[in-house]
Motif scaffolding. Structure first.
Motif, short mmCIF file in Angstrom:
data_model
loop_
_atom_site.label_atom_id
_atom_site.label_comp_id
_atom_site.label_asym_id
_atom_site.label_seq_id
_atom_site.Cartn_x
_atom_site.Cartn_y
_atom_site.Cartn_z
N ALA A 1 5.14 12.36 -2.18
CA ALA A 1 4.74 11.33 -3.14
C ALA A 1 5.80 10.23 -3.12
CB ALA A 1 4.61 11.92 -4.53
N LYS A 2 5.34 8.97 -3.06
CA LYS A 2 6.28 7.84 -2.93
C LYS A 2 6.30 7.02 -4.21
CE LYS A 2 6.50 8.96 1.38
NZ LYS A 2 7.57 9.92 1.69
N GLY A 3 7.41 6.33 -4.41
CA GLY A 3 7.48 5.40 -5.54
C GLY A 3 7.51 3.98 -5.02
N ALA A 4 6.59 3.15 -5.48
CA ALA A 4 6.61 1.75 -5.06
C ALA A 4 6.51 0.80 -6.23
CB ALA A 4 5.50 1.47 -4.04
N CYS A 5 6.30 1.33 -7.44
CA CYS A 5 6.27 0.42 -8.59
C CYS A 5 6.77 1.11 -9.86
CB CYS A 5 4.86 -0.12 -8.81
SG CYS A 5 3.70 1.06 -9.52
N GLU A 6 6.58 2.42 -9.92
CA GLU A 6 6.95 3.21 -11.09
C GLU A 6 6.37 2.64 -12.37
OE1 GLU A 6 10.55 5.24 -10.94
OE2 GLU A 6 10.55 5.29 -8.76
N GLY B 1 2.62 2.74 -12.53
CA GLY B 1 1.21 3.10 -12.50
C GLY B 1 0.32 2.08 -11.84
N GLU B 2 0.88 1.18 -11.03
CA GLU B 2 0.07 0.11 -10.44
C GLU B 2 -0.29 0.31 -8.98
OE1 GLU B 2 -1.30 -2.36 -11.91
OE2 GLU B 2 -0.25 -2.50 -13.82
N CYS B 3 0.46 1.14 -8.25
CA CYS B 3 0.27 1.15 -6.80
C CYS B 3 -0.33 2.43 -6.25
CB CYS B 3 1.59 0.86 -6.10
SG CYS B 3 2.75 2.25 -6.11
N GLY B 4 -0.26 3.52 -6.98
CA GLY B 4 -0.87 4.76 -6.53
C GLY B 4 -0.12 5.51 -5.44
N SER B 5 1.03 5.02 -5.01
CA SER B 5 1.77 5.70 -3.94
C SER B 5 2.23 7.09 -4.37
CB SER B 5 3.02 4.92 -3.55
OG SER B 5 2.76 3.57 -3.47
N CYS B 6 2.34 7.27 -5.67
CA CYS B 6 2.93 8.49 -6.21
C CYS B 6 1.86 9.49 -6.64
CB CYS B 6 3.78 8.14 -7.42
SG CYS B 6 2.77 7.39 -8.72
N VAL C 1 -3.21 11.89 -10.73
CA VAL C 1 -2.38 11.15 -11.69
C VAL C 1 -1.28 10.41 -10.94
CG1 VAL C 1 -2.73 12.82 -13.56
CG2 VAL C 1 -0.74 13.05 -12.05
N CYS C 2 -0.75 9.39 -11.59
CA CYS C 2 0.43 8.70 -11.07
C CYS C 2 1.65 9.49 -11.54
CB CYS C 2 0.51 7.27 -11.58
SG CYS C 2 -0.81 6.23 -10.97
N SER C 3 2.31 10.15 -10.62
CA SER C 3 3.42 11.03 -11.04
C SER C 3 4.59 10.23 -11.59
CB SER C 3 3.86 11.94 -9.90
OG SER C 3 4.32 11.18 -8.80
N LEU D 1 8.03 13.01 -13.18
CA LEU D 1 7.57 14.02 -12.24
C LEU D 1 7.83 13.56 -10.81
CD1 LEU D 1 6.12 16.68 -11.63
CD2 LEU D 1 3.94 15.46 -11.91
N LEU D 2 7.63 12.27 -10.57
CA LEU D 2 7.87 11.73 -9.24
C LEU D 2 9.32 11.98 -8.81
CD1 LEU D 2 7.03 10.01 -6.76
CD2 LEU D 2 7.70 7.98 -8.07
N TYR D 3 10.25 11.69 -9.70
CA TYR D 3 11.67 11.87 -9.38
C TYR D 3 11.98 13.34 -9.12
CZ TYR D 3 16.77 11.72 -9.82
OH TYR D 3 18.12 11.85 -9.59
S1 FES Z 1 4.94 4.44 -8.15
FE1 FES Z 1 3.35 2.99 -8.26
S2 FES Z 1 1.87 4.02 -9.43
FE2 FES Z 1 3.52 5.37 -9.46
#
Ligand code: FES
Ligand code: FES
Lengths: 753, 161
Positions: free
Chosen positions: B40-45, B47-52, B61-63, B27-29
């Motif tokens: 919404a940003k991606g910083a870990c993809e 589910g660890e950072c919450g940027s998304c 949710v973490c997208s 969904l993020l992509y």
């Molecule tokens: S990109 Fe880090 S939780 Fe989704």
């Protein structure tokens, strides 16, 4: 970035970020947010081995995949094959050998990120795996075979100062180790490379700390004249040193020039761990000699920095380490040996604190031991030896900066301590937090200290000047500079300067790019001083032109004019005119370069005025430790920092708190774990970062003694917050546990086993 | 990579058709690269950072962990959909006023997470705030100004209730 302010937020106010609204709405364009018509995606193939000979590369299976437009290796690099900030020893793509796990071997361009992944998997690379050199001590051994034509030692430097035969009444000695920390900026490496229509030039939108240095290195590798490589700053999601070296810059440009299409390239978190340099792991052996009353008479030290496979800034990090090993304390004599060496571990380079973090952990651990040996408190030993303006460093350099070390310590000491641990606290307040693993009866509280000195600006003869242009017309100022805004807030500060100097309200910050001269790097706590000085200088030149104009129009000497709030005022007459109305339709434009005073190289005995200026800070940490489980909760950090002048107190607070969190990370959780040259935890699941539950209360005091050398009286505030907080926390853990902690990060097993 | 999947997502109140996509896209992509919503940003993809962080049917949710094609029946709200054009929510304004934004990469995810918290719990304790955003990593601020920003919103909302 167009940023018009409507309030008179001058220097000293809590001016708000001009990019704040765009950032909170998700509209700010980070380099990873860029998109271009007809773009392709780029991706990098990396070595799975820390050390291997490349026997054969076959890219044809990748090229055969539908949607793949280019596959490049070292053979496709048109210019020089290597780059680097100081020594150009790092290959764009591996040539013959790979020297660290994750070294780039090839790059692909394709129509979709998933196609890129498949293409990378299809490239055949045959390796002859070699035994990696991973112990930095072995790199010093001349019988160890060189793993690079330039040898295994990046730099060795000695410092010999004063009477080296002196022996103290009290001698304390220790060996300390600092683990490899990652900058872990949140905004991953990303770029958009757009080839010129004629194929002989490129425009790169890139998140970087230093546009002009990137430009120089990229042009050399592309074999293009520098003016055909234009860089524009893409939105930067934090940097902390990790964007000073080249990562995907050359790869993305090469792919764009080859495919004649725009290339979007961005790293995943895992790739980011391999794609940028880290903080050097270091071993420090140090011996303090002191009089019985605790006065330091000599230090002897040996520092060993593991630089990993390529040079990056290792040689400069080393110099920072050894020239700061005395800490913010007087020390008449010293013998120091420092080495930065090459191994097959991940390359290390710049990270916030730059060599001083490692030195500080060692000297502050020693100060505690010295205090104990002399029967003094941890505060007394530091006060007794505190450096003052005019003291001489072990390099022979006089400390000309304002040096309020004693004040830093006393004001930190005066800050309130947190309330004692209550009997039945919320479990979230206990070490272990959400893990619910601690019971209060096993918890011990400790208080520890750390004090540090940090150089600001570049050293050893390097002229890291900064350039700025100011344009004024009808009361609106436009500022142009190439200063990388990485989150620190120079885009807030620069308009504050213009408002103060020119009495205007509206200030536009133009896009940061290479169409103006260099601003140097956003690092070394230097941009407030250097680019602040450049903006201030340009604005002052414009003010002179404005006064000349107004003077001429009113038949008075321009020297009689001053700015008062938003007006031009004749100090000897009655003229009073709004800056906005002073010169209708006239455009004033001036460019200014700010240079700091020259510095010198060190001689063979490590003597020389190699640094420009210094800033100081003290930290006191309060921790709760579960001694059974080895869990640590940092309850509070108190700090008093020597900042010269608070140009934006809110921004300063943000730097203090953010730096403290990073120093806390190094103290108790953050480490890139490398075994046999392999990175074991390249993800946010396994590389732990401080979260909102880990953040301590921060109480602080700002010490404002304007530095006469600094253009705005202000010292940089970026690095000091993260330096001495780490040893302060480690010391607090020692106090709580009675354990002899010698290494950071402190792991549970260091406490409870 | 066109496997010609067509589906429709409901994002910020409008129906958005996703064409020519690969079925494995997150969904993020899709939000960022196909629907022009890079908030919404991606910083870990992972589910660890919450940027998304985005809202799906009222839950944060973490997208990065959601397959876009599986989100067809959900009501999705991103940071772009929080405030009407040209305006800011109270949380957004408070972030700016309190210096809670430095690089800003964590900011959109935090803004969504904090709205989500305050919608379900208007008067959280300081610890509840910390816990609620402990899945959102911020590397720049050390969180102090973020806590201050949230506290301001809680107080303002309390005063106007
Ligand atoms: S990109 Fe880090 S939780 Fe989704
Ligand atoms: S402001 Fe940079 S990560 Fe939060």
């Amino acid at each position: 970035m167009s940023t018009v302010k409507t309030r008179r937020d001058v220097l000293g106010t809590n001016a708000l970020r001009p990019d704040g609204a765009a950032k909170v709405k998700g509209e700010f364009s980070f380099s990873s947010d860029m998109w271009s018509d007809g773009m392709l995606w780029g991706a990098t193939l990396r070595s799975p081995h820390p050390y291997a000979r490349i026997v054969r590369i076959d890219t044809s299976p990748a090229l055969a995949i539908d949607g793949v437009r280019a596959v490049l290796t070292a053979e496709d690099v048109p210019g020089v094959l290597t780059y680097g900030l100081i020594d150009q020893d790092q290959p764009v793509f591996a040539v013959d050998y790979v020297r660290y796990m994750g070294e780039p071997v090839a790059a692909v361009a394709a129509d979709h990120p998933e196609t890129c992944r498949r293409a990378l998997a299809a490239i055949i690379v045959e390796y002859e795996v070699l035994t990696p050199l991973t112990d930095p001590e072995l790199s010093l051994d001349t019988s160890t075979p060189a793993i690079h034509p330039n040898g295994n030692v990046f730099r060795h430097q000695r410092i010999v100062h004063g009477d080296t035969s002196v022996v103290g009444d009290v001698v304390v000695e220790g060996e300390y180790e600092i683990g490899m920390q990652d900058q872990a900026f949140l905004g991953l490496e990303a770029a958009m490379a757009i080839p010129d229509a004629d194929g002989a030039g490129i425009e790169l939108h890139i998140a970087t700390q230093w546009l002009h240095e990137d430009q120089k290195q990229i042009a050399a590798c592309l074999g293009l004249p520098i003016e055909r490589v234009r860089l524009v700053l893409g939105g930067v999601g934090g940097a902390f040193g990790a964007r000073e070296d080249i990562s995907l810059q050359v790869h993305s440009c090469l792919l764009a020039l080859t495919t004649k299409r725009p290339i979007k390239m961005q790293y995943s978190r895992e790739e980011s761990f391999f794609g940028h340099v880290h903080r050097h792991p270091a071993r420090v052996h140090i011996r303090h000699h002191a009089k019985a009353d605790g006065t330091i008479v000599k230090i002897e030290a040996r520092m060993l920095f593991d630089g990993g496979a390529y040079a990056s800034t290792s040689s400069a990090v080393l110099i920072n380490g050894i020239t700061h090993i005395q800490g913010p304390y007087r020390c008449p004599s010293a013998v120091v040996d420092g080495f930065a060496v090459r191994t097959n571990n991940p390359p290390c380079g710049a990270m916030r604190g730059f060599g001083v973090v490692q030195a500080c952990y060692a000297h502050e651990s020693q100060m505690d031991r010295l205090a104990e040996a002399c029967g003094l408190s941890h505060v007394e030993i530091r006060l007794r030896n505190a450096m003052r303006t005019g003291d001489t460093l072990i390099t022979g350099q006089p400390v000309e900066s304002v040096a309020p070390v004693e004040r830093c310590i006393r004001e930190t000491d005066a800050l309130p301590l947190p309330p004692p641990l209550i009997d039945s606290p919320d479990v979230l307040e206990l070490p272990g937090g959400t893990g619910l693993t601690s019971r209060s009866e096993n918890i011990r509280r400790g208080i520890g200290w750390g004090v540090s000195i940090k150089n600001i600006m570049y050293s050893e003869g390097f002229d890291d000047y900064s350039t700025a242009r100011c344009t004024l017309q009808d009361g609106v100022v436009a500022l142009k500079f190439a200063t990388s805004e990485v989150g620190q807030g120079f885009v807030t500060l620069a308009p504050q300067i213009a408002r103060s100097v020119l009495g205007v309200t509206d200030v536009v910050v133009e896009p940061m790019d290479t169409t103006i001269g260099s601003a140097g790097s956003t690092s070394a706590s230097r941009q407030t001083w250097m680019s602040g000085g450049a903006v201030d200088g340009a604005c002052r030149l414009v003010r002179e032109r404005l006064f000349e104009h107004v003077g001429l129009a009113n038949g008075i000497d321009a020297l009689r004019l001053v700015i008062e709030d938003d007006e031009i005022v004749d100090t000897m007459g009655t003229l009073r005119i709004k800056v906005t109305d002073a010169a209708p339709g006239v455009r004033f434009e001036e460019t200014f370069e700010h240079h700091h005073r020259p510095t010198e190289d060190l001689d063979e005995n490590g003597q020389g005025n190699c640094h420009v200026a210094f800033a100081f800070v003290a930290h006191r940490a309060v921790v709760d430790v579960d001694v059974e489980l080895g869990l640590v909760k940092v309850v509070q950090v108190a700090t008093a920092q020597d900042i010269g002048r608070a140009l934006n107190p809110l921004s300063v607070q943000g730097q203090l708190e953010g730096g403290i969190a990073q120093g806390l990370g190094l103290a108790v959780m953050e480490e890139v774990i490398v075994q046999d040259g392999r990175v074991r935890n390249p993800s946010f699941t396994d590389y732990l970062l401080p979260t909102a539950l880990d953040a301590p209360e921060v109480v602080y005091s700002l010490i404002e003694e304007p530095d006469p050398q600094a253009p705005l009286g202000a010292k940089g505030v970026g690095e000091p917050p993260c330096i001495s907080v780490t040893p302060a926390i480690a010391s607090a853990i020692r106090q709580a546990t009675g354990r002899d902690i010698r290494r950071v990060p402190v792991r549970p097993q260091d406490i409870c086993l | 990579m066109s496997e010609n999947q067509i589906y429709t997502l409901t994002v910020n109140g409008s129906q958005r058709e996703v064409k020519d996509s690969w079925i494995g896209e997150s969904l993020l992509y899709v939000l960022r690269e196909r629907l022009g919503l890079p908030g919404a940003k991606g910083a870990c993809e992972q589910g660890e950072c919450g940027s998304c962080t985005v809202m799906m049917d009222g839950a944060a949710v973490c997208s990065c962990l959601v397959l876009a094609a599986s989100a067809v029946d959900a009501d999705i709200k991103t940071v772009e959909g929080l405030a009407p054009d040209g305006s800011l929510t109270d949380v957004q304004q408070s972030f700016i006023n309190n210096g809670a934004v430095q690089c800003g990469f964590c900011t959109p995810g935090l803004i969504v997470a904090i709205h989500n918290l305050l919608d379900s719990q208007p008067n959280p304790s300081e610890l509840e705030v910390r816990e609620a955003i402990s899945g959102n990593i911020c590397r720049c601020t050390g969180y102090g100004r973020i806590f201050a920003a949230v506290q301001d919103v809680i107080e303002q909302r309390g005063a106007t209730r």
